[in-house]
Design a protein around this motif. Structure first.
Motif, PDB file in Angstrom:
ATOM      1  N   THR A  14       0.724  -1.073  -0.014  1.00 60.05           N
ATOM      2  CA  THR A  14      -0.122  -0.077   0.160  1.00 60.05           C
ATOM      3  C   THR A  14       1.081   1.238  -0.259  1.00 60.05           C
ATOM      4  O   THR A  14       0.486   2.301   0.328  1.00 60.05           O
ATOM      5  N   LYS A  70     -10.334  -5.639   3.088  1.00 56.10           N
ATOM      6  CA  LYS A  70     -10.092  -5.777   1.936  1.00 56.10           C
ATOM      7  C   LYS A  70     -10.893  -5.081   0.822  1.00 56.10           C
ATOM      8  O   LYS A  70     -10.089  -4.469  -0.442  1.00 56.10           O
ATOM      9  N   THR A  71     -12.010  -5.162   0.660  1.00 49.87           N
ATOM     10  CA  THR A  71     -12.668  -4.398  -0.380  1.00 49.87           C
ATOM     11  C   THR A  71     -12.727  -3.043  -0.764  1.00 49.87           C
ATOM     12  O   THR A  71     -11.645  -2.376  -1.640  1.00 49.87           O
ATOM     13  N   LEU A  74      -9.263  -2.568  -1.862  1.00 48.01           N
ATOM     14  CA  LEU A  74      -9.008  -2.618  -3.096  1.00 48.01           C
ATOM     15  C   LEU A  74      -9.336  -1.520  -4.303  1.00 48.01           C
ATOM     16  O   LEU A  74      -9.310  -0.997  -5.296  1.00 48.01           O
ATOM     17  N   ALA A 171      -1.665  -4.673  -6.222  1.00 48.41           N
ATOM     18  CA  ALA A 171      -3.782  -5.019  -6.114  1.00 48.41           C
ATOM     19  C   ALA A 171      -3.424  -6.502  -6.591  1.00 48.41           C
ATOM     20  O   ALA A 171      -3.970  -7.009  -5.469  1.00 48.41           O
ATOM     21  N   LEU A 174      -2.828  -8.276  -2.706  1.00 44.88           N
ATOM     22  CA  LEU A 174      -3.706  -7.551  -2.104  1.00 44.88           C
ATOM     23  C   LEU A 174      -5.160  -8.596  -2.454  1.00 44.88           C
ATOM     24  O   LEU A 174      -5.878  -8.724  -1.446  1.00 44.88           O
ATOM     25  N   ALA A 175      -5.372  -8.586  -3.660  1.00 50.40           N
ATOM     26  CA  ALA A 175      -6.285  -8.957  -4.465  1.00 50.40           C
ATOM     27  C   ALA A 175      -6.383 -10.849  -3.923  1.00 50.40           C
ATOM     28  O   ALA A 175      -7.050 -11.757  -3.035  1.00 50.40           O
TER      29      ALA A 175
END
Length: 385
Positions: A14, A70-71, A74, A171, A174-175
């Motif tokens: 991040t 998490k959402t 993203l 990303a 993170l996913a």
């Protein structure tokens, strides 16, 4: 899916926020200046990301209570990449200002929730080194921005497109991660003001470092030139401060995992105070000024790093999100008020006002360091019916 032990690595992704701010702030200023924009308009454009960060930080707790962390992360990554990408397809000023604001909002989400995530998934025994690695990489990304801009230029879209592409690995990590952070609103016991009451030492730590961060970029070159250094040397002084900030955080984090964190926190503040007061005597010494600037950056960065570590030590669940959102809010405040306050200090105490203002911030931090962190002090009071 990434295992829990690897989640700190995903959380560190991040710090793309550092590259975003380090490149886009000078890029937008250069683009606007080339079009003949007024200084006032350039200043407004420069302040829009800080305003967006403040708004996002104030809303982070509310959003995390309704959406998975998490959402939201993203969304922050996607919003940052999209906003930067759109800067390449329009020159219309209202759209640019709006996009600068949305970049700030996305950055605010990534800062507050990314720091929460790394605190939540690192153990008490390793939190110092993980957060130190996070802040070191953040600083490296931030100082890489101007270098990338210098290499690729400000006229074309290349530098912005590179920053957009840099979002992709973060990303992906993170996913693939779990990102299980407890944001249950029932575990929340205080708001942002409650955080300030319960942890004044962290409040002053973040304010001091964000103040230094903004002031060094804006005014340290002028301070160096006022003391007889050439412009190129004065600009390198900024690099020296950020080099110390980046390089010394990892050993400080390692040390924080093996000693009393509160005492180490105070020691960093003492070093900032001593160096700031000594800098008017050192600034003209071409030998001593460079290690002093490196140590100043490292010690000031340590004040911030250890502030984040102590947030993770004392807060849990939704309170951890609130505390990190509070730190992000304070970062925005310090970034906004630092340059004008220091400009006033330079006006009245020229040319050493910049260091005297920093010494004043360090002194306030040290006074607050005598107060313990008491998470329960900021708890919401429930009135009996």
């Amino acid at each position: 899916m990434l295992g829990r032990r690897w989640e700190p690595i995903a959380a560190i992704s991040t710090v793309v926020v550092g590259l975003v701010t380090g490149l886009t702030i000078p890029l937008v200023s250069l683009r606007l200046s080339a079009t003949g924009a007024s200084t006032a308009l350039i200043s407004v454009a420069a302040s829009m990301p800080a305003l967006g960060i403040l708004i996002a930080a104030l809303c982070t707790g509310w959003l995390a209570a309704r959406w998975p962390v998490k959402t939201l992360l993203l969304i922050g990554v996607a919003g940052s990449a999209a906003s930067i990408g759109l800067l390449t397809v329009t020159d219309w000023m209202p759209v640019w200002l709006a996009l600068r604001f949305t970049v700030g909002v996305a950055s605010g989400l990534l800062l507050a929730l990314g720091e929460t995530w790394i605190s939540a998934v690192s153990s008490d025994a390793t939190r110092g080194r993980w957060i130190a690695l996070y802040t070191a990489v953040f600083t490296l990304c931030q100082v890489s921005g101007p270098g990338l801009l210098a290499a690729l230029g400000s006229a074309g879209p290349q530098s912005l497109l590179v920053v957009v592409l840099v979002h992709l690995p973060g990303a992906a990590l993170l996913a693939l991660s779990r990102c299980e952070v407890d944001a249950n609103p029932e575990t929340k016991s205080f708001g942002l003001l409650g955080f300030a009451r319960s942890a004044p030492v962290i409040v002053l730590a973040v304010l001091m470092f964000s103040f230094l961060d903004a002031v060094v970029l804006a005014l340290l070159p002028l301070y160096g030139m006022a003391n007889g250094h050439r412009e190129t040397v004065a600009v390198l002084m900024v690099a020296a401060v950020f080099t110390g900030d980046a390089v010394l955080q990892i050993p400080l984090g390692w040390w924080a995992d093996r000693t009393d964190r509160a005492r180490l926190h105070m020691a960093c503040g003492v070093l900032v105070l001593v160096l700031a007061l000594a800098m008017p005597s050192l600034i003209g010494d071409s030998t001593l000024v460079w290690p002093a600037l490196v140590l100043l950056g490292g010690a000031a960065g340590g004040v911030y790093t250890l502030g984040l570590v102590r947030i993770g030590d004392h807060f849990r669940g939704a309170d951890l999100i609130t505390a990190n959102a509070g730190a992000t809010t304070l970062w925005g405040v310090g970034s906004l008020v630092g340059p004008p306050l220091t400009g006033a200090a330079i006006h009245w105490l020229s040319p050493d006002g910049i260091m005297l203002a920093l010494a004043g911030m360090a002194a306030m931090f040290l006074l607050s360091a005598r107060l313990p962190i008491r998470p329960g002090l900021g708890a919401m009071q429930v009135r009996p019916r």
